[in-house]
Every structure is written in C-alpha cells, then in structure tokens.
Write an enzyme that holds these catalytic residues in place. Structure first.
Site, PDB file in Angstrom:
ATOM      1  N   LYS A 124      -8.427  22.195 -36.550  1.00  0.00           N
ATOM      2  CA  LYS A 124      -7.626  23.269 -36.742  1.00  0.00           C
ATOM      3  C   LYS A 124      -7.334  22.737 -38.535  1.00  0.00           C
ATOM      4  O   LYS A 124      -7.454  21.739 -38.886  1.00  0.00           O
ATOM      5  CB  LYS A 124      -6.078  23.142 -36.093  1.00  0.00           C
ATOM      6  N   HIS A 127      -2.491  21.629 -42.652  1.00  0.00           N
ATOM      7  CA  HIS A 127      -1.416  22.459 -43.146  1.00  0.00           C
ATOM      8  C   HIS A 127      -0.524  21.792 -44.239  1.00  0.00           C
ATOM      9  O   HIS A 127      -0.406  20.507 -44.324  1.00  0.00           O
ATOM     10  CB  HIS A 127      -0.864  23.495 -42.313  1.00  0.00           C
ATOM     11  N   HIS A 130       1.515  19.187 -42.713  1.00  0.00           N
ATOM     12  CA  HIS A 130       0.821  17.870 -42.738  1.00  0.00           C
ATOM     13  C   HIS A 130       0.510  17.141 -44.023  1.00  0.00           C
ATOM     14  O   HIS A 130       0.427  15.886 -43.945  1.00  0.00           O
ATOM     15  CB  HIS A 130      -0.817  18.033 -42.243  1.00  0.00           C
TER      16      HIS A 130
HETATM   17  N1  ARG Z   1      -0.864  16.607 -34.138  1.00  0.00           N
HETATM   18  C1  ARG Z   1       0.438  16.913 -34.247  1.00  0.00           C
HETATM   19  C2  ARG Z   1       0.755  17.955 -34.788  1.00  0.00           C
HETATM   20  O1  ARG Z   1      -0.025  18.251 -35.779  1.00  0.00           O
HETATM   21  C3  ARG Z   1       1.465  15.742 -34.698  1.00  0.00           C
HETATM   22  C4  ARG Z   1       1.413  14.390 -33.884  1.00  0.00           C
HETATM   23  C5  ARG Z   1       2.660  13.744 -34.222  1.00  0.00           C
HETATM   24  N2  ARG Z   1       2.532  12.461 -33.418  1.00  0.00           N
HETATM   25  C6  ARG Z   1       2.850  12.025 -32.381  1.00  0.00           C
HETATM   26  N3  ARG Z   1       2.795  10.996 -32.095  1.00  0.00           N
HETATM   27  N4  ARG Z   1       3.005  13.054 -31.367  1.00  0.00           N
HETATM   28  O2  ARG Z   1       1.626  18.796 -34.890  1.00  0.00           O
END
Ligand code: ARG
Length: 563
Positions: A124, A127, A130
């Site tokens: 993905k 964005h 991030h």
């Molecule tokens: N991959 C998730 C996202 O892009 C964020 C992960 C956050 N960290 C966690 N330990 N849940 O929304």
C-alpha cells in the site's frame, strides 16, 4: 556546570525529595527582573505543611551565594540572579568543550526504550500520515538515545492479515509482472482495488482470498513466495524514502513476525478466564472501561490486528524488558491501543502502564485535497521533490554562486518539511502551507538553517579558536539573553522526554536562532570595538552554532555550511 542541578542539589539538603523532581520544578521566569531561575515552593509547602513564602525565606537563608549575584525570596518563589560573567564563561566554555556531546546525558543508562514508528502497510502507498509517525518517531529515538537510554527503533510493518490472501488471489488473476517490477506499489494497489470492485459482484472472491490467507498461514510454498515478493518489493520502495529522510530502524519485525507467536497469548487470555464468545468471535470484554470488546479471534478463527499487537507487546517485554514501549501512531487508533493496553493490564501485567500511545493529528492541505488513495503515493514523492525544487529556486535567487546547490536544497527543503511536522505539539493538525514552511524567515527550518550558515560564515573569516578569552567583555543584554538560551538545551531535552514531544526541542532551536539573530543585528561581530570583545563574541557564535547543530540533529535535520 548545570545551574538547575546546582539549585536542586542545594534544595535537596533542605528537603528529602527526588533530585529530578526538584530540578523539574525549577522555572525560567519570563522576565529577567524576576531572576534567571526561579524555584516555586508550592510543592514543598504541601510536603512540609508549611506556607510557601516561609519556605522561600528559609531556603534563601541557607543558600550559599556562590555563582549568583543575588538570591531573592519573593512571595512563594525563590528567585536566582546568576553572576553574569561567571555564568557566561561557564556556559560557553562548557559547550565548546563538549562539542557534539553538549546536551548528552546518561540518565537513561541501563533502561531499554522501544520506539515503534513509521510502520507502513506493505503493498500500500506510504501516505502522509506515515510521514508524520516517521519523523516524530525518528526524533524521539534520537532524543532518548542522546540521554543514554538503550533505544530500539522498530518498524512494525503491516505485512500480515487476510488482505494478503486477497492480494495473492488478485495477483494470480490480474497481476502484470512487468508493472510489478517497475512500480510495485502502484501495481499491487491496482490489483487490490480491482479485487474489491470485482468482489462486489462475485462473493466467491472473498472466499478465495480467505483460502489463500489460510495457505499463507499454513506455510504453503507458493503463497509464501508471493507474499515474500510483495513484501520485498514494497520494502525496497520504502527504503528509498527512508534514505531520503535519513531515517533508520533496528528492527523490521512487523505483523508477520508474530504470526507464530499469537496462539500462546490467546491461550493465556483464555486460561485467565478473559476470553468470551461473542457472535462466534472470541473477545475480551471491556465494558467496565467503557470500551467495545477487544476482538482476539474472528468468527472464522482468524487472528486480527489486535491479536498481533498483543503478541508483539509480550514479545517486546520478554526480549527487551523495556522501561518504555512507545507506539507512534495516529490519533485514529487511540481506541485500539487503549483496548490492547487494558487487556494486558487485565491479564495482570503491571507493565501495561509502560506502554504509551504517542498519537498525532492529521495533515491537511491548503491548496490540494488529499482524497484518492492513488493520489497519496504520488503526493508524497511529489511533496519531497517539490520542497527541494522550490528551495533550489530560492537559493538561485539569494545565492546563485553557491557550490553544491542541489545537495543544499535537498537538506534544506526536506528539512523544512520535517521541521514543519515537528514544530507544534504533535496532537495538533498540520495545515500544509508551502510558502510558510519554506520561507527563510519566521519559525521555519530554512530560517534556523540559515542562522547556522550565517554563524559558519563568520567563523570562516576568523582564525583558530583562541583560549584565554575574557568573557566579562560580553556585557550587553543580547549577549546575556543568548547565553541563557544556550544554557537551556538540557531542560528542553528533558521536557521533550517527559512529554514525549519532539516539538519541545524544535521550539527551543527556534528560540536560540531568534536570540542569535538579535545579537547579530545589534553588534557588529567582526568589527567589534576591540580585539578582546571580538574574540569573546566569536566564541559565542561558535557555541551558538554548536547548539543549533546538536538540536537539529535531534529532530532529524542535517545542517549545511553555506546556503
Ligand atoms: N500499519 C498500521 C497503519 O499503517 C500502523 C501500525 C501501528 N503499530 C501497531 N503496533 N499497531 O495504519
């Protein structure tokens, strides 16, 4: 010599209180006539059950004057006026002596701090949100490390879950190998979106997706191979970005890493009597805490995001025995983290309180709308590029003969974005405004970088650093105010750690730059009244740029020598 710690140490003789607590109570008054440091006695009053103004008087009585011009009990406050010439000499010499280590501390020695940041979802687009977690986390990582904590930076990649079964199915049906090689994320997104469109009329697809995820979980060779390729290709893309941003990680243990570590946690939750059945799913009830249940297993038996986060927390505790476990993730996931932390607490682990969700706001654009998912990808690359191009234009205007223009534009332009992200409290939304953030004036990255370069340019015109400097020659208000700012670096860092707010450091750097420019505009440094004054001022310039450099380093910016 650190004035706050000197004061705190002395007060410690009067009352038996934690030295750090005392140090944190010390304030820097907003006006110089109220002293250079002030100690409010309210907290001591509570402890000792005595009026705060009496305590202020008693403290004053016993306080040695050494290093201070005067000490004053003023109502509930004890105000300290430093002996300016001693203060200035101490501060500047200390900075020059410590150099890149000025501000470094070992308070965190022996403590493990995990900072989890960035954590994009593979296949993905990376964005704009991030980007926010990436720069906040990178800065917290550096700040903790600078204070002696053993810091572990983790990129908790979103690389597991039913969506990967769907992706495998989509790839087998519509995947374009060439496109995948060329622009992996765009291609993976295309087929993923197509899968969802097609699935609306063809529900069998969902079933197929689940089947592939099951195969993936069971270690089927083909499924694993495809998944691993998607992951590798995505990571390659992300790495480019991390390189551009100068961000690194100690571990990329993401969701997939926990695929074989979840059952153990689920069993324990069950054994502790916390696992209940709800519409076929297995959940932990959290109604007592006014939260919806934390889903541990879906009706089809599949684990989900929260299960992986639980497994990750336990793994981290067992592997790193953390002092703090920090998650830099957007505000929209705040319920999720509360559910996970509360579940850990319910399981009887008091370290649940050491897990912190460091949340942040949204990024909004003045001129563009960030709507299409596809738009996001292009936008981020575009965003960084645009910052560099625009900065290059400004440099071409202001300093056309500059060497390494491209490199400077890169550091300053990308630095400007990072700076804008870290300028305010992270909970606040950011309104993206090119003009403001790239300006060489105002509270911006380029302004601070320009201040640094200005200092460097002065130093290029003078010889080696002299010893035997008479700092009592620095007698103006601007000089004293600047030195006072420089002295406050440690306090800014401590506040950033306390509140988990890199903006405390950013704001501090802005104040230093402002104080420096006031000094610069009021005094002609190279043509000072005499050689002695000039030498003292030059060392003040040296100390200032050292502090700006150390500060910028902590928020992830690289200085440029000229711009
Ligand atoms: N991959 C998730 C996202 O892009 C964020 C992960 C956050 N960290 C966690 N330990 N849940 O929304």
């Amino acid at each position: 010599m650190n004035y706050k710690s000197i004061i705190a140490n002395k007060i410690c003789e009067y009352i038996d209180m934690d030295i750090n607590t005392l140090e944190n109570l010390i304030e820097v008054p907003p006006r110089s006539d109220m002293g250079d440091f002030a100690f409010p006695c309210f907290q001591l009053a509570k402890e000792l059950k005595k009026a705060p103004n009496i305590i202020a008087m008693e403290l004053k009585e016993n306080f040695p004057l050494e290093g201070f011009e005067k000490i004053q009990a003023f109502g509930p406050y004890l105000n300290f006026f430093v002996d300016k010439s001693i203060f200035i000499k101490e501060v500047i010499e200390n900075i020059l002596h410590q150099g890149d280590n000025y501000g470094r501390n070992n308070v965190g020695e022996g403590k493990n701090v995990i900072v989890e940041y960035s954590s994009p979802n593979i296949a993905k687009p990376f964005h704009i949100g991030h980007l926010f977690t990436t720069v906040i986390g990178n800065s917290l990582y550096k700040i903790f490390k600078f204070q002696g904590y053993n810091t572990i930076g983790i990129n908790h990649l979103g690389d597991w879950g039913t969506q990967f079964g769907k992706l495998i199915s989509a790839y087998k049906r519509w995947g374009d190998e060439e496109a995948l090689q060329k622009e992996p994320i765009t291609e993976l997104l295309r087929i993923y979106v197509k899968f969802h469109d097609e699935a609306e009329n063809n529900p069998e697809l969902e079933e197929e997706g689940r089947k592939y995820f099951k195969q993936l979980e069971d270690g089927d060779e083909e499924a694993v191979e495809l998944w691993a390729r998607f992951r590798d290709l995505s990571l390659k893309e992300f790495s480019k970005l991390y390189k551009t941003l100068n961000v690194t990680f100690d571990s990329y243990a993401g969701e997939s890493f926990y695929s074989d570590k979840m059952q153990e946690v689920v069993d324990e939750i069950d054994k502790k009597g916390l696992l209940v059945e709800s519409n076929g799913a297995k959940v932990v009830m959290l109604e007592e805490y006014n939260m919806p249940p934390c889903i541990i297993k879906k009706a089809d038996g599949a684990t989900i995001y929260a299960t992986r986060d639980l497994a990750a927390a336990f793994y981290r505790k067992n592997t790193y025995d953390f002092y703090k476990n920090i998650y830099v993730v957007g505000k929209d996931q705040s319920l999720h983290f509360k559910q996970v932390f509360t579940t850990i607490d319910l399981m009887g682990y008091e370290w649940a309180k050491d897990c912190h969700h460091v949340e942040f706001g949204l990024v909004r654009f003045l001129d563009k709308k960030l709507s299409t998912r596809k738009g996001d990808v292009i936008l981020l690359d575009e965003l960084l590029n645009e910052a560099v191009v625009k900065t290059l234009e400004t440099i071409n205007e202001k300093n056309p003969t500059l060497k390494n223009k491209e490199e400077v534009a890169k550091k300053v332009g990308i630095g400007a974005i990072i700076f804008a992200y870290l300028k305010n409290s992270r909970e606040k939304d950011i309104v993206f405004d090119w003009k403001e953030m790239l300006s060489f004036e105002g509270e911006t990255g380029p302004y601070v970088q320009y201040t640094y370069a200005r200092g460097k340019s002065i130093l290029r015109k003078v010889g080696q650093r002299g010893d035997d400097i008479d700092y009592s020659k620095l007698s103006s208000k601007e000089e004293f105010e600047l030195v006072k700012e420089l002295e406050g670096f440690q306090s800014a860092i401590s506040a950033a750690i306390d509140k988990l707010q890199p903006s405390m450091v950013t704001r501090y750097i802005i104040e230093v730059a402002k104080a420096f420019n006031k000094f610069y505009n009021a005094h002609n440094i190279l043509n000072s009244e005499n050689e002695e004054i000039k030498n003292a001022r030059i060392n003040l310039v040296r100390a200032t740029i050292q502090v700006i450099k150390n500060g910028l380093e902590l928020i992830g910016l690289q200085v440029v020598e000229e711009m």
